[in-house]
Motif scaffolding. Structure first.
Motif, PDB file in Angstrom:
ATOM      1  N   GLY A 182      70.234  27.795  82.758  1.00  0.00           N
ATOM      2  CA  GLY A 182      70.947  27.687  84.023  1.00  0.00           C
ATOM      3  C   GLY A 182      72.430  27.880  83.802  1.00  0.00           C
ATOM      4  N   ALA A 183      72.777  28.846  82.928  1.00  0.00           N
ATOM      5  CA  ALA A 183      74.159  29.014  82.484  1.00  0.00           C
ATOM      6  C   ALA A 183      74.650  30.428  82.744  1.00  0.00           C
ATOM      7  N   LEU A 184      75.957  30.591  82.612  1.00  0.00           N
ATOM      8  CA  LEU A 184      76.600  31.897  82.719  1.00  0.00           C
ATOM      9  C   LEU A 184      77.769  31.917  81.749  1.00  0.00           C
ATOM     10  N   ARG A 185      77.700  32.804  80.754  1.00  0.00           N
ATOM     11  CA  ARG A 185      78.795  32.923  79.790  1.00  0.00           C
ATOM     12  C   ARG A 185      79.978  33.639  80.442  1.00  0.00           C
ATOM     13  N   ILE A 186      81.184  33.106  80.202  1.00  0.00           N
ATOM     14  CA  ILE A 186      82.403  33.702  80.735  1.00  0.00           C
ATOM     15  C   ILE A 186      83.153  34.376  79.587  1.00  0.00           C
ATOM     16  N   PHE A 207      89.805  30.235  85.336  1.00  0.00           N
ATOM     17  CA  PHE A 207      89.316  28.917  85.750  1.00  0.00           C
ATOM     18  C   PHE A 207      90.346  27.819  85.531  1.00  0.00           C
ATOM     19  N   GLY A 208      91.368  28.084  84.721  1.00  0.00           N
ATOM     20  CA  GLY A 208      92.410  27.098  84.503  1.00  0.00           C
ATOM     21  C   GLY A 208      91.857  25.792  83.959  1.00  0.00           C
ATOM     22  N   GLU A 209      92.307  24.667  84.533  1.00  0.00           N
ATOM     23  CA  GLU A 209      91.845  23.346  84.106  1.00  0.00           C
ATOM     24  C   GLU A 209      90.641  22.863  84.906  1.00  0.00           C
ATOM     25  N   GLU A 210      90.194  23.662  85.842  1.00  0.00           N
ATOM     26  CA  GLU A 210      89.078  23.240  86.692  1.00  0.00           C
ATOM     27  C   GLU A 210      87.754  23.258  85.925  1.00  0.00           C
ATOM     28  N   ALA A 232      78.700  23.792  90.095  1.00  0.00           N
ATOM     29  CA  ALA A 232      78.535  24.163  88.691  1.00  0.00           C
ATOM     30  C   ALA A 232      79.667  23.538  87.889  1.00  0.00           C
ATOM     31  N   PHE A 233      79.479  23.462  86.575  1.00  0.00           N
ATOM     32  CA  PHE A 233      80.487  22.862  85.702  1.00  0.00           C
ATOM     33  C   PHE A 233      80.879  23.852  84.612  1.00  0.00           C
ATOM     34  N   TYR A 234      82.189  23.950  84.408  1.00  0.00           N
ATOM     35  CA  TYR A 234      82.717  24.888  83.429  1.00  0.00           C
ATOM     36  C   TYR A 234      83.096  24.137  82.152  1.00  0.00           C
ATOM     37  N   TYR A 235      82.644  24.667  81.013  1.00  0.00           N
ATOM     38  CA  TYR A 235      82.941  24.098  79.704  1.00  0.00           C
ATOM     39  C   TYR A 235      83.886  25.043  78.966  1.00  0.00           C
ATOM     40  N   PRO A 236      85.198  24.786  79.047  1.00  0.00           N
ATOM     41  CA  PRO A 236      86.173  25.727  78.463  1.00  0.00           C
ATOM     42  C   PRO A 236      86.047  25.869  76.956  1.00  0.00           C
ATOM     43  N   GLY A 279      74.735  24.679  85.522  1.00  0.00           N
ATOM     44  CA  GLY A 279      74.366  24.201  86.851  1.00  0.00           C
ATOM     45  C   GLY A 279      73.869  25.297  87.769  1.00  0.00           C
ATOM     46  N   LEU A 280      73.466  26.436  87.192  1.00  0.00           N
ATOM     47  CA  LEU A 280      72.970  27.547  87.999  1.00  0.00           C
ATOM     48  C   LEU A 280      71.446  27.572  88.084  1.00  0.00           C
TER      49      LEU A 280
END
Length: 678
Positions: A322-326, A334-337, A353-357, A364-365
């Motif tokens: 349930g992920a998407l690589r950036i 995405f900055g600090e979000e 969804a949650f971003y893991y920098p 969360g997809l």
């Protein structure tokens, strides 16, 4: 004219402090910069500003506020309409015989009106204002400070530069604190006590995430309507970002912040395929600078495409997580979000969804993938809408696509191919689609593939087992990445670093996106020979000059007559059979076959693909020589047979043993050299 340098001094800092004290709440950098820019543009220096009235008279040194609503000339060709009030300083005065005065004024501020003043100075002109038509100087109206700051027009470029200077200065100061874009005085902070511990206990009991608004109301009983509510918010946030950083993580800056336990946030990715430890890169034989240059050059055409959305081809690891690589180049968007709101472009539904920098992916997809049923290779689009809000979409296929699906075993941490077909309405890239046979191959090679400890070795394995061995293990680059990502968790940036960082991988000049592997550069010469249909070593009929001396010519010896007769009879029978069958000469046939294979691209020279052109040139030059030589050798052999028939019945003689056509040729050459020496 030299431009005035933009700067702030201690008086400006003190003015900002007083502004914050007066408001009693945190101020944004934009608000501080705008107010200070208006103040510096006005430059009243504590003096009262008189509102200009043409009936009244003024003296040198007076500050007058005049409102303009007219066209002004800023250059010889540029004329713009200016509307707004400015504070002017009287620098000269001339009393006219008619009873009124002419004021010579200047403007010490900034912005658009300053450009008008500069143009006048360049043309040796003055800004003149007539006044004093009544002959009186009273009564005078003064401009209030608040009115002054609101009416002064601003140059946005000036405000932007001033804002950067203010931000740098206030962040270095020990008297200010900042959170996000807000600044506040430390002397005005509220006493939040051991805020990090209280928030940690609250989040552990409640679970999930919580906003600063709710934390202030529930933990400190401060209502939203309280005039000090925002000073409480920034006081709490400043503590959580410093003392609570280890256990508490900021999820969002929106609405004064959102917080959660770091352990809870990290646990979301545990047990997922995408959460496994990424595979290490391994050895690189090129410098980082050269690698970056090669990657930049390879994707040059894609960068020319002007698009507002990001495009992704999903991998099986992303789908089951349930992920998407950036990609790394887009992570700054995405900055600090960390909390991202995704909106379906077609259905208008929203998902969190949650971003893991630190990992470079979104989680969360799951619901999105369950609804659209994408497969490996499906095309996914993402576009930023506002702040932490994004719009996503799948490109629909014209007809239903049937492919083959695999499953992921969480306990064994492996992909399993069931062979069952799956249908999808999403468009896929068929070039990178992993086929049924390739999925079966991955399953059979699984135990071997997962043992690799670095990405370099894994890619050698992928190329040699999934590439085309007849074309130097040719494979589409993105497909190789998707296959490697099934064996191990592979970041796309690391994959590209290995591909462009080692010379054994090289791109196709004719087919964009395809790559080859040259195993000779990674110590795999033996494996290469097994794949080649006709090893080049066997084709070198004519050895190099330096190799001739290695061939040994046997000395003459006496041979019994019976053995000679028997041997000659056998040779004569074999020669007769060969003439009846009329086969092509062995040496020439090898050359022709080798040349044909080279043209088809099925084999390479012994020193790798780079030597193919040299081999072709050598063969073309040697082929005619080979034909002439073989023809002469056959004729010579036939004449020798005739002489041998006549000598068969004679007594035993000394004879040089046969060593083949090549040996005879070499023997003849060597014997000629001996005669020359004599």
């Amino acid at each position: 004219m030299q431009k005035k340098k933009i700067s702030i001094d201690e008086s400006d800092i003190e003015w900002i402090k007083n502004l914050i004290r007066e408001r009693g709440a945190p101020l944004t950098l934009e608000e501080i910069s705008t107010q200070l820019a208006r103040k510096k543009s006005a430059l009243t220096e504590g003096k009262k500003v008189k509102i200009f009235n043409p009936e009244l008279d003024y003296e040198v040194g007076d500050l007058i506020y005049k409102y303009y609503d007219e066209d002004l000339k800023f250059s010889r060709e540029k004329v713009e309409h200016f509307k707004g009030g400015v504070v002017l300083r009287v620098i000269g005065k001339e009393k006219r015989p008619e009873g009124f005065s002419i004021l010579r004024v200047t403007y010490d501020g900034t912005g658009l009106f300053k450009q008008y003043i500069d143009f006048l100075e360049r043309t040796s002109s003055n800004l003149l204002i007539p006044c004093g038509f009544s002959g009186k100087s009273e009564p005078v109206e003064y401009l209030e400070d608040e009115e002054l700051l609101m009416d002064v027009p601003l140059d946005q470029n000036y405000v932007k530069k001033l804002s950067k200077i203010i931000e740098e200065t206030l962040k270095k100061s020990d008297e200010f604190i900042h959170w996000n874009s807000y600044f506040f005085l430390k002397e005005l902070l509220e006493n939040v006590g051991d805020a990090s511990k209280r928030v940690e206990e609250y989040l552990r009991e409640k679970g999930g995430f919580e906003t600063t608004y709710n934390l202030v109301e529930k933990l400190y009983s401060v209502k939203f309507t309280d005039e000090k509510f925002y000073s409480w918010c920034i006081s709490l946030n400043s503590v959580l970002e410093t003392k609570g950083k280890g256990k508490i993580v900021k999820i969002s800056n929106h609405d004064w912040g959102k917080w959660g336990l770091r352990s809870f946030f990290t646990s979301i990715k545990e047990g997922l395929p995408i959460g496994e430890k990424p595979l290490k890169i391994g050895n690189l034989r090129r410098s980082r600078k050269e690698i970056a240059r090669n990657i930049w050059k390879f994707y040059a055409e894609e960068r020319k495409e002007k698009t507002q959305h990001l495009r992704f081809y999903l991998t099986w690891r992303e789908i089951f997580s349930g992920a998407l690589r950036i990609p790394r180049e887009f992570q700054s968007v995405f900055g600090e979000e960390r909390e991202i709101i995704l909106t379906d472009q077609e259905k208008k539904r929203t998902y969190n969804a949650f971003y893991y920098p630190e990992d470079g992916f979104l989680l969360g997809l799951d619901e999105i993938y369950q609804f659209y049923s994408p497969i490996q290779g499906s095309l996914f689009f993402l576009q930023k809408e506002d702040f932490n809000k994004y719009i996503f979409s799948f490109r629909k296929a014209k007809k239903v696509i049937t492919a083959f699906k695999c499953e992921y075993d969480k306990e064994q941490k492996r992909f399993i191919f069931s062979g069952q077909p799956v249908e999808t309405h999403t468009e896929i890239n068929k070039t990178i689609l992993i086929t049924k046979d390739e999925l079966s191959k991955i399953a059979s090679f699984w135990d071997e593939g997962v043992k690799f400890e670095n990405l370099n070795d894994l890619l050698h394995f992928v190329f040699t087992n999934f590439g085309n061995p007849q074309e130097s293990y040719k494979i589409y680059l993105l497909k190789a990445y998707h296959i490697a990502d099934m064996f191990k968790n592979v970041r796309k940036e690391d994959f590209e670093t290995v591909i462009f960082g080692n010379p054994e991988f090289f791109p196709s000049e004719d087919e964009k996106g395809y790559f080859y592997l040259d195993p000779t550069k990674i110590g795999m010469e033996e494996e290469v020979k097994e794949e080649i249909e006709i090893p080049v070593e066997e084709l070198e009929i004519f050895p190099k000059d330096e190799e001739v001396g290695e061939i040994e010519i046997m000395e003459e010896e006496k041979i019994p007559q019976e053995e000679i007769v028997e041997e000659k009879e056998l040779e004569m029978e074999e020669e007769k059979k060969r003439k009846e069958e009329k086969p092509p000469s062995f040496e020439l046939e090898i050359y022709r076959k080798f040349k044909e294979e080279l043209k088809k691209g099925k084999i390479k020279g012994k020193k790798g693909g780079r030597k193919i052109i040299e081999e072709r040139i050598r063969l073309e030059e040697s082929e005619k020589e080979a034909e002439i030589y073989i023809k002469e050798s056959v004729e010579e052999k036939e004449s020798e047979k005739k002489e041998e028939k006549e000598e068969v019945t004679k007594q035993p003689v000394k004879e040089t043993p046969k060593i083949g056509i090549l040996g005879a040729k070499l023997s003849k050459v060597l014997s000629g050299k001996k005669e020359d020496k004599k």
